[in-house]
Design a protein around this motif. Structure first.
Motif, PDB file in Angstrom:
ATOM      1  N   ASN A  31       0.850  -1.030   0.050  1.00  0.00           N
ATOM      2  CA  ASN A  31      -0.012   0.217   0.082  1.00  0.00           C
ATOM      3  C   ASN A  31       0.945   1.221   0.009  1.00  0.00           C
ATOM      4  OD1 ASN A  31       0.409   1.090   2.649  1.00  0.00           O
ATOM      5  ND2 ASN A  31      -0.199  -1.126   3.485  1.00  0.00           N
ATOM      6  N   ILE A  32       0.378   2.320  -0.192  1.00  0.00           N
ATOM      7  CA  ILE A  32       1.024   3.649  -0.199  1.00  0.00           C
ATOM      8  C   ILE A  32       0.207   4.669   0.532  1.00  0.00           C
ATOM      9  CG2 ILE A  32      -0.009   4.743  -2.455  1.00  0.00           C
ATOM     10  CD1 ILE A  32       3.158   5.333  -3.154  1.00  0.00           C
ATOM     11  N   GLN A  33       1.107   5.379   1.212  1.00  0.00           N
ATOM     12  CA  GLN A  33       0.449   6.181   2.192  1.00  0.00           C
ATOM     13  C   GLN A  33       1.194   7.846   1.363  1.00  0.00           C
ATOM     14  OE1 GLN A  33       1.223   5.664   6.127  1.00  0.00           O
ATOM     15  NE2 GLN A  33      -0.195   4.038   6.229  1.00  0.00           N
ATOM     16  N   TRP A  34       0.216   8.717   1.797  1.00  0.00           N
ATOM     17  CA  TRP A  34       0.568  10.363   1.385  1.00  0.00           C
ATOM     18  C   TRP A  34       0.730  11.179   2.871  1.00  0.00           C
ATOM     19  CZ3 TRP A  34       2.775  12.046  -3.107  1.00  0.00           C
ATOM     20  CH2 TRP A  34       2.877  11.272  -4.205  1.00  0.00           C
ATOM     21  N   TYR A  35       1.610  11.782   2.781  1.00  0.00           N
ATOM     22  CA  TYR A  35       1.870  12.737   3.936  1.00  0.00           C
ATOM     23  C   TYR A  35       2.223  14.082   3.473  1.00  0.00           C
ATOM     24  CZ  TYR A  35       2.233   8.637   7.041  1.00  0.00           C
ATOM     25  OH  TYR A  35       2.088   7.618   7.836  1.00  0.00           O
ATOM     26  N   LYS A  36       1.674  15.247   4.158  1.00  0.00           N
ATOM     27  CA  LYS A  36       1.975  16.752   4.005  1.00  0.00           C
ATOM     28  C   LYS A  36       2.689  17.087   5.148  1.00  0.00           C
ATOM     29  CE  LYS A  36      -0.063  21.286   3.202  1.00  0.00           C
ATOM     30  NZ  LYS A  36      -1.134  21.991   2.917  1.00  0.00           N
ATOM     31  N   GLN A  37       3.922  17.951   4.816  1.00  0.00           N
ATOM     32  CA  GLN A  37       4.622  18.583   5.795  1.00  0.00           C
ATOM     33  C   GLN A  37       4.669  20.231   5.563  1.00  0.00           C
ATOM     34  OE1 GLN A  37       8.999  17.642   5.727  1.00  0.00           O
ATOM     35  NE2 GLN A  37       9.330  18.311   7.723  1.00  0.00           N
ATOM     36  N   ARG A  38       4.118  20.928   6.547  1.00  0.00           N
ATOM     37  CA  ARG A  38       3.954  22.307   6.262  1.00  0.00           C
ATOM     38  C   ARG A  38       5.351  22.929   6.528  1.00  0.00           C
ATOM     39  NH1 ARG A  38      -1.735  22.110   7.704  1.00  0.00           N
ATOM     40  NH2 ARG A  38      -2.719  23.166   5.921  1.00  0.00           N
ATOM     41  N   PRO A  39       5.969  23.998   6.142  1.00  0.00           N
ATOM     42  CA  PRO A  39       6.968  24.366   6.545  1.00  0.00           C
ATOM     43  C   PRO A  39       7.440  24.735   8.130  1.00  0.00           C
ATOM     44  CG  PRO A  39       6.089  25.731   4.578  1.00  0.00           C
ATOM     45  CD  PRO A  39       5.030  24.848   5.196  1.00  0.00           C
ATOM     46  N   GLY A  40       8.194  24.410   8.498  1.00  0.00           N
ATOM     47  CA  GLY A  40       8.570  24.042   9.978  1.00  0.00           C
ATOM     48  C   GLY A  40       7.919  23.306  10.728  1.00  0.00           C
ATOM     49  N   GLY A  41       6.776  22.523  10.113  1.00  0.00           N
ATOM     50  CA  GLY A  41       6.115  21.375  10.720  1.00  0.00           C
ATOM     51  C   GLY A  41       6.554  19.950  10.585  1.00  0.00           C
ATOM     52  N   HIS A  42       5.781  19.258  11.012  1.00  0.00           N
ATOM     53  CA  HIS A  42       6.260  17.671  10.864  1.00  0.00           C
ATOM     54  C   HIS A  42       5.074  16.888   9.815  1.00  0.00           C
ATOM     55  CE1 HIS A  42       3.182  18.106  14.014  1.00  0.00           C
ATOM     56  NE2 HIS A  42       2.392  16.889  13.648  1.00  0.00           N
ATOM     57  N   PRO A  43       5.469  15.745   9.240  1.00  0.00           N
ATOM     58  CA  PRO A  43       4.772  15.157   8.279  1.00  0.00           C
ATOM     59  C   PRO A  43       3.388  14.762   9.162  1.00  0.00           C
ATOM     60  CG  PRO A  43       6.914  14.295   8.145  1.00  0.00           C
ATOM     61  CD  PRO A  43       6.909  15.230   9.247  1.00  0.00           C
ATOM     62  N   VAL A  44       2.253  15.048   8.318  1.00  0.00           N
ATOM     63  CA  VAL A  44       1.005  14.701   8.797  1.00  0.00           C
ATOM     64  C   VAL A  44       0.226  13.575   7.744  1.00  0.00           C
ATOM     65  CG1 VAL A  44      -1.412  15.430   9.282  1.00  0.00           C
ATOM     66  CG2 VAL A  44       0.546  16.933  10.178  1.00  0.00           C
ATOM     67  N   PHE A  45      -0.226  12.821   8.030  1.00  0.00           N
ATOM     68  CA  PHE A  45      -0.896  11.659   7.244  1.00  0.00           C
ATOM     69  C   PHE A  45      -2.169  12.382   6.449  1.00  0.00           C
ATOM     70  CE2 PHE A  45      -2.250   7.350   5.824  1.00  0.00           C
ATOM     71  CZ  PHE A  45      -3.766   7.466   6.014  1.00  0.00           C
ATOM     72  N   LEU A  46      -2.096  12.106   5.143  1.00  0.00           N
ATOM     73  CA  LEU A  46      -3.396  12.392   4.314  1.00  0.00           C
ATOM     74  C   LEU A  46      -4.022  11.484   3.965  1.00  0.00           C
ATOM     75  CD1 LEU A  46      -1.376  14.959   1.662  1.00  0.00           C
ATOM     76  CD2 LEU A  46      -2.705  15.667   3.598  1.00  0.00           C
ATOM     77  N   ILE A  47      -3.588  10.243   3.376  1.00  0.00           N
ATOM     78  CA  ILE A  47      -4.558   9.158   2.883  1.00  0.00           C
ATOM     79  C   ILE A  47      -3.633   8.060   2.825  1.00  0.00           C
ATOM     80  CG2 ILE A  47      -4.188   9.500   0.250  1.00  0.00           C
ATOM     81  CD1 ILE A  47      -7.189   9.690   0.243  1.00  0.00           C
ATOM     82  N   GLN A  48      -4.280   6.971   2.421  1.00  0.00           N
ATOM     83  CA  GLN A  48      -3.810   5.573   2.086  1.00  0.00           C
ATOM     84  C   GLN A  48      -4.400   4.812   0.961  1.00  0.00           C
ATOM     85  OE1 GLN A  48      -4.223   1.986   4.832  1.00  0.00           O
ATOM     86  NE2 GLN A  48      -2.079   1.690   4.643  1.00  0.00           N
ATOM     87  N   LEU A  49      -3.545   4.561   0.382  1.00  0.00           N
ATOM     88  CA  LEU A  49      -4.302   3.665  -0.895  1.00  0.00           C
ATOM     89  C   LEU A  49      -3.720   2.036  -0.961  1.00  0.00           C
ATOM     90  CD1 LEU A  49      -3.164   6.315  -3.736  1.00  0.00           C
ATOM     91  CD2 LEU A  49      -5.592   6.064  -2.641  1.00  0.00           C
ATOM     92  N   VAL A  50      -4.818   1.148  -1.245  1.00  0.00           N
ATOM     93  CA  VAL A  50      -4.275  -0.129  -0.832  1.00  0.00           C
ATOM     94  C   VAL A  50      -4.619  -0.896  -2.329  1.00  0.00           C
ATOM     95  CG1 VAL A  50      -4.802  -2.268   0.382  1.00  0.00           C
ATOM     96  CG2 VAL A  50      -4.865   0.125   1.350  1.00  0.00           C
ATOM     97  N   LYS A  51      -5.700  -0.695  -3.003  1.00  0.00           N
ATOM     98  CA  LYS A  51      -5.843  -1.307  -4.259  1.00  0.00           C
ATOM     99  C   LYS A  51      -5.190  -0.936  -5.518  1.00  0.00           C
ATOM    100  CE  LYS A  51     -10.542  -2.232  -2.295  1.00  0.00           C
ATOM    101  NZ  LYS A  51     -11.942  -2.071  -2.425  1.00  0.00           N
ATOM    102  N   SER A  52      -4.933  -1.906  -6.249  1.00  0.00           N
ATOM    103  CA  SER A  52      -4.473  -1.781  -7.633  1.00  0.00           C
ATOM    104  C   SER A  52      -5.355  -0.673  -8.438  1.00  0.00           C
ATOM    105  CB  SER A  52      -4.182  -2.939  -8.363  1.00  0.00           C
ATOM    106  OG  SER A  52      -4.088  -2.816  -9.954  1.00  0.00           O
ATOM    107  N   GLY A  53      -4.793   0.315  -8.909  1.00  0.00           N
ATOM    108  CA  GLY A  53      -5.627   1.439  -9.731  1.00  0.00           C
ATOM    109  C   GLY A  53      -6.589   2.212  -8.852  1.00  0.00           C
ATOM    110  N   GLU A  54      -6.511   2.087  -7.774  1.00  0.00           N
ATOM    111  CA  GLU A  54      -7.266   2.943  -6.663  1.00  0.00           C
ATOM    112  C   GLU A  54      -7.079   4.362  -7.060  1.00  0.00           C
ATOM    113  OE1 GLU A  54      -6.879   2.071  -2.477  1.00  0.00           O
ATOM    114  OE2 GLU A  54      -8.783   2.827  -2.099  1.00  0.00           O
TER     115      GLU A  54
END
Lengths: 112, 117
Positions: A31-54
């Motif tokens: 699976n793959i996850q996406w994170y966003k890190q604002r300037p000066g901040g820490h990574p924050v979870f956005l979403i996870q994708l699990v299925k092929s073609g999702e």
């Protein structure tokens, strides 16, 4: 070992323009996850994708997972200044312990 | 409030002077991990722990030590820091033993900016 590359490394866009970052893994992912890190901040979870073609959407953000489960993309429609930051993908390998390898990140700058 | 707490936020030290960066989580998470962030290299895993007294090397463990004596704490130790360990460090945790089941996500601390002169 597993490598996860992201392109581009940096992206400057005018506010209102679209933005896309691409993530490519050297191995097939569970699976793959996406994170966003604002300037000066820490990574924050956005979403996870699990299925092929999702495909998943969060307001102006669209996330895709490739058919072969080796690549992914994040597309932002009509960027806003609040979208500024660094976006990371994180790929999980298959197996009992799913080691997560982070991508190199894409730093987005939005020009008002 | 559920959180991962790292200290200190900023640290400047000199080569060879032992230091410890603390990490504590109040969410009863089993899995904890340390990452370093460097420009163009993303987040690279240093060490991880799947539970108390269980630790293992990540991708860049050289020059670092960790311990997991209690579930909530996972300190990062630099016995003899060198300038190439100047970096932004993050501690993170997640509920399970790292299986990253559906929507199981990493919770990150606020980071420690370390400069080794």
């Amino acid at each position: 070992g597993q490598q996860v590359m992201q392109i581009p490394q940096y992206q400057h866009v005018q506010e209102g323009e679209d933005f896309t970052t691409y993530c490519n893994s050297s191995t097939t992912l569970s699976n793959i996850q996406w994170y966003k890190q604002r300037p000066g901040g820490h990574p924050v979870f956005l979403i996870q994708l699990v299925k092929s073609g999702e495909v998943k959407k969060q307001k102006r953000l669209t996330f895709q997972f490739g058919e072969a489960k080796k690549n992914s993309s994040l597309h932002i429609t009509a960027t806003q200044t609040t979208d500024v930051g660094t976006y990371f993908c994180a790929g999980a390998q298959s197996g009992g312990y799913q080691k997560v390898t982070f991508g190199t990140g894409t730093k987005l700058q939005v020009i008002p | 409030e559920a959180q991962v707490t790292q200290n200190p936020r900023y640290l400047i030290t000199v080569t060879g002077k032992k230091l410890t960066v603390t990490c504590s989580q109040n969410m009863n998470h089993e899995y904890m991990s340390w990452y370093r962030q460097d420009p163009g290299l993303g987040l690279r895993q240093i060490y991880y722990s799947m539970n108390v007294e269980v630790t293992d090397k990540g991708d860049v463990p050289e020059g670092y030590k960790v311990s997991r004596k209690e579930k909530r704490n996972f300190p990062l130790i630099l016995e003899s820091p060198s300038p190439n360990q100047t970096s932004l460090y993050f501690c993170a945790s997640t509920p399970s033993g790292g299986t990253f089941a559906t929507n199981e996500k990493l919770f990150f601390g606020s980071g420690t900016q370390l400069s080794v002169l």
